[in-house]
Design a protein around this motif. Structure first.
Motif, mmCIF file in Angstrom:
data_model
loop_
_atom_site.group_PDB
_atom_site.id
_atom_site.type_symbol
_atom_site.label_atom_id
_atom_site.label_comp_id
_atom_site.label_asym_id
_atom_site.label_seq_id
_atom_site.Cartn_x
_atom_site.Cartn_y
_atom_site.Cartn_z
ATOM 1 N N SER A 1 0.803 -1.224 0.000
ATOM 2 C CA SER A 1 0.000 0.000 0.000
ATOM 3 C C SER A 1 0.835 1.273 0.000
ATOM 4 O O SER A 1 0.303 2.359 -0.225
ATOM 5 C CB SER A 1 -0.941 0.006 1.210
ATOM 6 N N ASP A 2 2.138 1.153 0.252
ATOM 7 C CA ASP A 2 2.983 2.359 0.340
ATOM 8 C C ASP A 2 4.347 2.076 -0.271
ATOM 9 O O ASP A 2 5.362 2.090 0.408
ATOM 10 C CB ASP A 2 3.140 2.799 1.793
ATOM 11 N N TRP B 1 -4.613 1.092 2.111
ATOM 12 C CA TRP B 1 -4.379 2.504 1.810
ATOM 13 C C TRP B 1 -5.602 3.342 2.165
ATOM 14 O O TRP B 1 -5.475 4.437 2.727
ATOM 15 C CB TRP B 1 -4.046 2.671 0.325
ATOM 16 N N HIS C 1 -5.739 3.844 5.850
ATOM 17 C CA HIS C 1 -4.700 4.803 6.236
ATOM 18 C C HIS C 1 -5.129 6.228 5.888
ATOM 19 O O HIS C 1 -4.877 7.167 6.652
ATOM 20 C CB HIS C 1 -3.392 4.459 5.537
ATOM 21 N N SER C 2 -5.787 6.396 4.737
ATOM 22 C CA SER C 2 -6.176 7.737 4.308
ATOM 23 C C SER C 2 -7.247 8.339 5.205
ATOM 24 O O SER C 2 -7.360 9.568 5.306
ATOM 25 C CB SER C 2 -6.673 7.709 2.854
ATOM 26 N N CYS D 1 11.825 5.454 6.554
ATOM 27 C CA CYS D 1 10.822 6.405 6.088
ATOM 28 C C CYS D 1 10.218 7.111 7.296
ATOM 29 O O CYS D 1 10.146 6.550 8.391
ATOM 30 C CB CYS D 1 9.724 5.684 5.316
ATOM 31 N N HIS E 1 6.115 13.287 3.604
ATOM 32 C CA HIS E 1 6.791 12.003 3.427
ATOM 33 C C HIS E 1 8.269 12.223 3.086
ATOM 34 O O HIS E 1 8.603 12.915 2.116
ATOM 35 C CB HIS E 1 6.141 11.206 2.292
ATOM 36 N N ARG F 1 5.485 11.632 -3.922
ATOM 37 C CA ARG F 1 4.377 11.911 -3.020
ATOM 38 C C ARG F 1 4.024 13.393 -3.096
ATOM 39 O O ARG F 1 4.898 14.245 -3.264
ATOM 40 C CB ARG F 1 4.742 11.544 -1.576
ATOM 41 N N LEU G 1 -1.704 12.507 0.648
ATOM 42 C CA LEU G 1 -2.138 11.276 -0.004
ATOM 43 C C LEU G 1 -1.764 11.189 -1.473
ATOM 44 O O LEU G 1 -1.789 10.104 -2.051
ATOM 45 C CB LEU G 1 -3.667 11.132 0.128
ATOM 46 N N ARG H 1 0.074 10.991 -5.103
ATOM 47 C CA ARG H 1 1.232 10.255 -5.598
ATOM 48 C C ARG H 1 1.436 10.530 -7.083
ATOM 49 O O ARG H 1 0.528 10.997 -7.779
ATOM 50 C CB ARG H 1 1.050 8.737 -5.384
#
Length: 428
Positions: free
Chosen positions: A136-137, A152, A155-156, A197, A209, A269, A273, A275
Motif C-alpha cells: 500500500s505504500d 491505503w 490509512h487515508s 521512512c 513524506h 508523493r 495522499l 502520488r
C-alpha cells in the motif's frame, strides 16, 4: 477452426483473449497458490484519489495479461501493446521491495506471506503475493489488489500525525535505532546507507513524506566518512538543481547524538495522499531496450530514438551525468535515474537523487584507502555540456570545502578537487 472456437467457448472462464482480427491471441490463465484470480491495478493520482487502471492476470506457463497501461501514459513495447507481458508488467518492477528498507519489509513479513526472506530471490508469484497483501505504500503511484488498496483507504481515513520540528532530531535518533535493530546487518559497511521512512511536519514542504539516511554514532574514521558523504549528498543535490533542465530532490541535514541524518523529500508523493508514477532507467532498459548498458546519456539517446523520451530531456540527462562524474560519483547505476510517464507516452525526467562522491565511500571492511580522482574530459561535441556541469561541480567542491559539518581532512580533499576542476576548465 470451428472445433477450436468450440473448445475456447467451453473454457471461456480460463482463457484470456486480446487483440483484434489477425492480432487475436489466446492464453490460459494460471493459478497462483491454487487460486484462479486476477488482480485489479489501481493508481493514486496527485490529489490522492484512487482510479482503476487495469487488471493483471497470471498466464500459463509464465507471463501475464495486463492491458491498459498505454492508456495510463506508460510507453509499451510492441510485443505488449495488446496486453501480453512475458513476466510482470515493467511498471511493477520498481514496486517490489528492494534495498535496505525493502529487505527490512521482507524480513518482517515473509513468514506471514509464505515466501522467502530475500526479496532478490522472489519469483513473480512471490512478488504478486507481496504487492497485493502489503503493497500500500511502495514506490510510485500504483497499488495492486483490493487488499492493498483497502489498507491505503484505511490509512487515508486516519493518517498519522507528522512529527513536529522541535523534537524531530530526537525522533530520528529513535527511528535510527529501530532501523538498525530490524535492519540488515552490515549494510552500511557494504556500501549502503541504512535508512528509514518518516513523516515530518514542515509547513513549506510539498509533502510530509521523507526518506532519511543516517550515519553511525561512534565517531570512528569510517563513520565520520559516511557522515561526510551525507553532507556532500545534500550539497550535491542543491548544486545539481542549478543545472539547466534538472530538478533535484529537496533535502536537509540534521545532527543529533553523534549521528548525521540526511532527510530527502519524496518526489513521488504530493501532500498527504497524492502520488505520482515513477520508473527507473534500469527497468526501462530491461523492458524497452534490452541493452544492459549503464551509461545514462547512451540509454537516454536510445529511448529518444525509439520515441519514448522527449528530445528536450536528453540535454539535462547529459548535464547531470557529467556533473556526477565531476563530483566523483562512482555509483551512477541505472537505478539512480528515474522518469515519470506522461500522457503523450513519453518519459519526463524525475528529480535527481543519490548524487554524491561515492568514490570516497569506505570499503566493506571499513578501510579508507587512498583514492585518485581523475575528472573525465569531454570530446569536442561534449565541451559545452561539460563546462556547464563543471561550473556546478566547482560550486559543489568549493562549498564542501567550507562546510564545517565535514571533517577537516575531507574538506582539504574537496578544496584540492575544486582547484583541479578550475585548472581543467581553463584548458578544455
Amino acid at each position: 477452426m470451428a472445433t477450436l472456437h468450440r473448445l475456447l467457448g467451453e473454457s471461456a472462464s480460463q482463457i484470456v483473449t486480446h487483440g483484434q482480427a489477425r492480432r487475436t491471441r489466446y492464453a490460459a490463465r494460471r493459478p497462483v497458490r491454487g487460486e484462479w484470480a486476477d488482480w485489479p491495478l489501481y493508481e493514486i493520482d496527485a490529489t490522492g484519489r484512487a482510479h482503476s487502471r487495469a487488471r493483471l492476470t497470471p498466464l500459463a506457463s509464465q507471463g501475464s495479461s495486463c492491458p491498459g497501461l498505454a492508456e495510463a501514459g506508460w510507453p509499451v513495447p510492441p510485443e505488449s501493446r495488446d496486453g501480453w507481458w512475458e513476466g510482470l508488467p515493467y511498471p511493477l518492477h520498481d514496486m517490489r521491495p528492494q534495498g535496505y528498507i525493502g529487505r527490512q519489509i521482507a524480513r518482517a513479513e515473509h513468514q506471514a506471506l509464505g515466501i522467502g526472506a530475500d526479496p532478490d530471490r522472489w519469483s513473480d508469484d512471490d512478488v504478486l503475493i507481496a504487492l497485493s497483501r502489503i503493497g500500500s505504500d511502495l514506490s510510485g503511484s500504483f497499488i495492486l489488489g483490493d487488499e492493498a488498496l483497502a489498507r491505503w483507504q484505511q490509512h487515508s481515513l486516519t493518517p498519522p500525525e507528522p512529527h513536529p520540528a522541535p523534537t524531530l532530531a530526537a525522533h530520528y535518533v529513535q527511528l535510527a535505532e529501530q532501523a538498525l535493530t530490524s535492519g540488515v546487518p552490515g549494510s552500511s559497511a557494504a556500501g549502503e546507507f541504512p535508512k528509514f521512512c518518516a513523516l515530518r511536519d514542515a509547513p513549506v514542504a510539498r509533502t510530509p513524506h521523507v526518506l532519511v539516511k543516517f550515519s553511525g554514532a561512534d565517531g570512528s574514521p569510517t563513520v565520520q566518512r559516511w557522515a561526510d558523504l551525507l553532507v556532500c549528498e545534500h550539497l550535491a543535490l542543491n548544486w545539481a538543481g542549478t543545472l539547466t533542465g534538472v530538478e533535484a530532490a529537496r533535502s536537509r541535514l540534521l545532527q543529533a547524538q553523534g549521528r548525521t541524518f540526511l532527510e530527502v523529500e519524496r518526489f513521488d508523493r504530493h501532500g498527504w495522499l497524492g502520488r505520482s508514477p515513477l520508473v527507473s532507467l534500469g527497468t526501462l532498459d530491461a523492458a524497452l531496450l534490452g541493452s544492459g548498458r549503464s551509461d545514462w546519456p547512451d540509454l537516454a539517446t536510445r529511448l529518444m530514438a525509439a520515441g519514448w523520451l522527449a528530445p528536450d530531456a536528453l540535454a539535462p540527462i547529459q548535464r547531470l551525468w557529467w556533473f556526477g562524474k565531476l563530483i566523483a560519483n562512482s555509483d551512477m547505476h541505472t537505478g539512480n535515474l528515474s522518469f515519470r510517464p506522461r500522457p503523450t507516452l513519453t518519459l519526463q525526467l524525475a528529480p535527481a537523487y543519490d548524487m554524491l562522491p561515492m568514490l570516497y565511500a569506505p570499503l566493506p571492511g571499513g578501510e579508507l584507502p587512498a583514492r585518485t580522482f581523475q575528472p573525465p574530459l569531454p570530446l569536442p561535441p561534449q565541451r559545452d555540456t561539460w563546462h556547464h556541469a563543471c561550473q556546478a561541480a566547482q560550486g559543489f567542491w568549493a562549498e564542501a570545502a567550507r562546510d564545517s559539518r565535514i571533517s577537516q581532512a575531507f574538506r582539504q580533499q574537496c578544496h584540492a578537487h575544486h582547484s583541479t576542476l578550475q585548472r581543467l576548465a581553463e584548458r578544455v
